[in-house]
Design an enzyme around this catalytic site. Structure first.
Site, PDB file in Angstrom:
ATOM      1  N   HIS A 154     -25.066 -29.568 -39.822  1.00 57.59           N
ATOM      2  CA  HIS A 154     -24.378 -28.813 -40.736  1.00 57.59           C
ATOM      3  C   HIS A 154     -23.998 -29.006 -41.614  1.00 57.59           C
ATOM      4  O   HIS A 154     -23.353 -27.727 -42.272  1.00 57.59           O
ATOM      5  CB  HIS A 154     -23.377 -29.370 -39.614  1.00 57.59           C
ATOM      6  CG  HIS A 154     -23.249 -29.336 -38.035  1.00 57.59           C
ATOM      7  ND1 HIS A 154     -23.519 -27.994 -37.644  1.00 57.59           N
ATOM      8  CD2 HIS A 154     -23.442 -30.293 -37.066  1.00 57.59           C
ATOM      9  CE1 HIS A 154     -23.737 -28.567 -35.953  1.00 57.59           C
ATOM     10  NE2 HIS A 154     -24.032 -29.726 -36.416  1.00 57.59           N
ATOM     11  N   ASP A 194     -31.295 -30.656 -31.857  1.00 57.43           N
ATOM     12  CA  ASP A 194     -29.806 -31.125 -31.350  1.00 57.43           C
ATOM     13  C   ASP A 194     -29.078 -30.161 -30.091  1.00 57.43           C
ATOM     14  O   ASP A 194     -29.279 -28.981 -30.455  1.00 57.43           O
ATOM     15  CB  ASP A 194     -29.185 -31.652 -32.842  1.00 57.43           C
ATOM     16  CG  ASP A 194     -27.685 -31.852 -32.588  1.00 57.43           C
ATOM     17  OD1 ASP A 194     -27.531 -33.487 -33.263  1.00 57.43           O
ATOM     18  OD2 ASP A 194     -26.828 -31.102 -32.827  1.00 57.43           O
ATOM     19  N   HIS A 196     -26.369 -28.857 -30.864  1.00 62.30           N
ATOM     20  CA  HIS A 196     -25.698 -28.337 -31.566  1.00 62.30           C
ATOM     21  C   HIS A 196     -26.203 -27.429 -32.669  1.00 62.30           C
ATOM     22  O   HIS A 196     -27.241 -27.962 -32.909  1.00 62.30           O
ATOM     23  CB  HIS A 196     -24.284 -28.835 -33.035  1.00 62.30           C
ATOM     24  CG  HIS A 196     -23.855 -29.854 -32.152  1.00 62.30           C
ATOM     25  ND1 HIS A 196     -23.786 -31.242 -31.634  1.00 62.30           N
ATOM     26  CD2 HIS A 196     -22.210 -29.692 -31.250  1.00 62.30           C
ATOM     27  CE1 HIS A 196     -22.362 -31.539 -30.952  1.00 62.30           C
ATOM     28  NE2 HIS A 196     -21.692 -30.549 -30.885  1.00 62.30           N
ATOM     29  N   ASP A 287     -28.262 -35.988 -28.539  1.00 62.62           N
ATOM     30  CA  ASP A 287     -26.984 -35.445 -28.128  1.00 62.62           C
ATOM     31  C   ASP A 287     -27.078 -33.765 -26.903  1.00 62.62           C
ATOM     32  O   ASP A 287     -26.224 -34.083 -26.013  1.00 62.62           O
ATOM     33  CB  ASP A 287     -25.802 -35.005 -28.811  1.00 62.62           C
ATOM     34  CG  ASP A 287     -26.325 -33.524 -30.293  1.00 62.62           C
ATOM     35  OD1 ASP A 287     -27.843 -33.343 -30.077  1.00 62.62           O
ATOM     36  OD2 ASP A 287     -25.359 -33.648 -30.820  1.00 62.62           O
TER      37      ASP A 287
HETATM   38  C1  X5A Z   1     -24.273 -33.929 -35.736  1.00 68.21           C
HETATM   39  C2  X5A Z   1     -23.768 -33.596 -34.359  1.00 68.21           C
HETATM   40  C3  X5A Z   1     -21.394 -32.454 -34.232  1.00 68.21           C
HETATM   41  C4  X5A Z   1     -19.890 -32.174 -34.826  1.00 68.21           C
HETATM   42  C5  X5A Z   1     -19.657 -31.962 -33.822  1.00 68.21           C
HETATM   43  C6  X5A Z   1     -18.063 -31.464 -34.191  1.00 68.21           C
HETATM   44  N1  X5A Z   1     -22.467 -32.572 -35.240  1.00 68.21           N
HETATM   45  N2  X5A Z   1     -17.088 -31.358 -33.072  1.00 68.21           N
HETATM   46  O1  X5A Z   1     -23.845 -33.632 -33.800  1.00 68.21           O
HETATM   47 ZN    ZN Z   2     -24.961 -32.252 -32.354  1.00 65.92          ZN
END
Ligand code: X5A
Ligand code: ZN
Length: 663
Positions: A154, A194, A196, A287
């Site tokens: 991110h 991931d 996200h 995740d």
């Molecule tokens: C690297 C990662 C997740 C961020 C979530 C914030 N970040 N709510 O899994």
């Molecule tokens: Zn993530």
């Protein structure tokens, strides 16, 4: 520990196993020094990498790998993707003299914390990925796994974000392309699995055709972190980089092995063949694993091993894995372990996939193929209908308070397959289907329905279903105000036989951060344990036990094709002694706990809420307590006012109190 991984000794004879692959592992305890105060219980915590390292060590897997010493990244390498300002910020965080100062700085960013250990950990995470990437590029290692944190994908050019400080993967990719051209790595495939979207990495290579960035992530049309349009499939790259950015955005959670593998088979693998990378870097967040509290997806360790194994066909097996997210320690450790075993390639992958992708998965795959087919002709052909017809009946309709999803789940894979197989039939078997037409086309309703249709119960509601017009959708089908999508309703669409209000000595509270239906804001729960000091208003609907089953399912997973009842006569008997029954099949829903509230006119009163152990998780902070969003609160207030239970002011005060009082 074996530093020249190619040798094995047996009976004093040294035998060289030419097939044994040299797999690098890199880890350093100093990366654990980045953390929040323990009592804050942040999911991105030191144990994540400790667990992985301990599991690999104690299982003997680490002994079969090459252990590489950790190294901090050099500023000029960080500067390949980050601004000087950003590098200075991270570098100087640890020397800031006060905790409150660091807190103030962190607050300026999105989902970031800092402590005195953050600078060193961030430099190490980036440095470790560079270190193993260089060795794999050189050929000194066949592949490697960097067990690092803080994660990176991110992090953007100018700022940290989403628990990420430096973009470890982007830095390593840039390093190989720009600083180590002598190794001949000219094309890198970055696979970001991931859960996200890897917004940072995407931006860093958006105009660059040397890096093909591929990300599969929960997107929910921009509603899932990191919210917005960056993760959309229409983001395909620009300029030189046009066609070299591929996003596969899930429309919903709950995606699992079958969904990921369909994406591999119909998008990633064909494109990888064409692109023919010299090296692959995986932004390996775990995740999307089953049981992850943030991801809400269902990839098993077996799924990850297949995904990885398919990639080993490319780039001569030169794969660098870098840890990103993954917040269920068990799932994280098991998934990571499964991956290292694949890299070692010394044992076959055993298992089989019984599930089918969701309908929405096929839709997404077709859309992605469509937008990328101008750049990748291999994606032009339509996927045969025969392939697409293999799909799981989808949770098409989700409009309850809970949105039919529970992010914290703990089913094992086999339990999961079992429950899905048992209870939900494939969509094609639902009511009318072509194949079934020779038997008359309409499937007969299962016999449990007629049996339970003779039993009345009171369904007691404390959430948005207190609002009559909303609740009617669960029976009659349709879409009330505030619902994102229509409800299918119950099989038996007859109206409740009677409606009543009562108060109960239980606590009403609000949890969760956001839902697909209501957006950011809490969801109503009833504390399953009674407490005379508390009072919750409830609207009671007299419906049949058959209808209750359909409501229970819609409140949790939102599908109504039940071959077996979720809550049968035996359950109705049992609950009168036990008070609560957690309905196993809908365990991933937030309302799988059916609670018995006594009788009214000799008819049992049932409600549904979370379990006592969920309440504990709310109290400990593991699950978020959150006030309801405006629109949701208004629906509740309207229900109470229209039901003539409270005046507007009283109803507002009641909801206000329930959402602010500590549990
Ligand atoms: C690297 C990662 C997740 C961020 C979530 C914030 N970040 N709510 O899994
Ligand atoms: Zn993530």
């Amino acid at each position: 520990m074996e530093l020249n991984g190619g040798m094995e000794s047996s009976n004093n004879n040294i035998t060289i196993n030419p097939k044994r692959r040299r797999v690098g592992l890199i880890y350093d305890e100093r990366m654990c020094k980045h953390h929040t105060p323990v009592e804050e219980g942040h999911p991105e915590q030191p144990d994540r990498i400790r667990f992985i390292w301990d599991a690999l060590s104690s299982s003997g897997i680490a002994n079969r790998c090459v252990i590489v010493n950790a190294k901090e990244a050099a500023d000029n390498h960080l500067a390949l993707v980050h601004t000087k300002n950003h590098i200075d910020l991270i570098k100087n965080i640890s020397s800031k003299n006060s905790e409150s100062r660091r807190k103030r700085i962190a607050a300026k960013f999105n989902s970031i914390y800092f402590n005195e250990g953050s600078s060193e950990a961030a430099y190490l995470a980036a440095g470790c990925v560079i270190e193993v990437a260089e060795r794999v590029a050189k050929g000194e290692l066949d592949s490697a796994f960097a067990i690092v944190r803080p994660p990176g994908h991110h992090a953007e050019e100018t700022e940290p974000m989403g628990f990420c400080l430096f973009n470890n993967v982007a830095i390593a990719a840039s390093f190989l392309l720009n600083e180590r051209s002598e190794f001949g790595i000219k094309k890198i495939l970055v696979v970001d699995w991931d859960v996200h979207h890897g917004n940072g990495t995407q931006k860093m290579f958006y105009n660059d055709s040397r890096v093909l960035f591929f990300s599969v992530h929960r997107h929910e049309f921009g509603g899932f972190y990191p919210c917005g349009d960056d993760g959309s499939h229409i983001m395909t790259g620009e300029g030189q980089g046009a066609g070299y950015n591929i996003n596969v955005p899930w429309e919903n959670g709950r995606c699992g092995d079958a969904d990921y593998l369909a994406v591999w088979d119909h998008i990633l693998i064909p494109v990888a063949k064409e692109f023919n990378p010299d090296l692959i870097i995986i932004s390996a967040g775990f995740d999307a694993a089953i049981g992850d509290p943030l991801g809400g997806c269902r990839v098993s360790p077996y799924g990850y091993s297949i995904m990885l194994n398919k990639l080993l066909e490319f780039a001569g097996g030169k794969i660098v894995m870098a840890l990103e997210g993954g917040y269920n320690l068990n799932a994280l450790r098991n998934s990571a372990k499964a991956c290292v075993e694949v890299l070692l390639q010394d044992k076959p992958i055993i298992g089989s996939l019984e599930a089918y992708p969701f309908e929405s998965t096929w839709r997404v795959i077709q859309e992605v193929r469509q937008v990328l087919s101008t750049y990748w002709p291999i994606l032009v052909p339509k996927i045969p209908d025969k392939v697409i017809s293999k799909r799981t009946s989808h949770i098409e309709i989700s409009s309850s308070d809970s949105d039919g999803e529970q992010e914290n789940i703990s089913l094992t894979v086999s339990e999961e397959v079992q429950t899905i197989e048992d209870v939900i039939q494939p969509f094609k078997n639902l009511k009318v289907n072509e194949a079934g037409q020779d038997q008359g086309g309409i499937a007969a309703p299962p016999s449990w329905r007629s049996e339970l249709s003779n039993i009345d119960i009171w369904y007691a509601t404390f959430g948005s279903n207190m609002n009559m017009s909303r609740f009617r959708c669960y029976i009659e089908g349709g879409q009330a105000e505030g619902m994102k999508r229509p409800c299918v309703g119950s099989m038996d669409k007859s109206k409740p036989k009677e409606i009543k209000w009562k108060t109960f000595p239980h606590r009403l509270f609000f949890g969760r951060e956001r839902t697909a239906t209501w957006g950011p804001g809490g969801v109503a729960f009833l504390h399953p344990k009674s407490d005379v000091k508390e009072r919750t208003y409830m609207c009671l609907y007299k419906i049949t036990l058959e209808q209750f089953n359909d409501v229970l399912l819609q409140e949790n997973v939102s599908s109504y094709n039940l071959n077996h009842p979720l809550f049968d006569l035996t359950a109705l008997q049992t609950i009168q002694n036990e008070q609560c029954i957690s309905v196993e099949f809908v365990q991933r829903g937030w309302y799988h706990n059916v609670v018995y509230l006594g009788k009214e006119n000799d008819i049992p009163i049932l409600t549904m809420t979370c379990t006592l152990s969920d309440v504990d998780s709310f109290i400990s902070g593991e699950f978020a307590i959150n006030p309801p969003c405006k629109e949701y609160a208004n629906t509740l207030i309207k229900g109470l006012v229209q039901g003539k239970q409270l005046s507007l002011e009283e109803a507002e005060a009641y909801i206000q109190e329930s959402s602010t009082k500590a549990l």
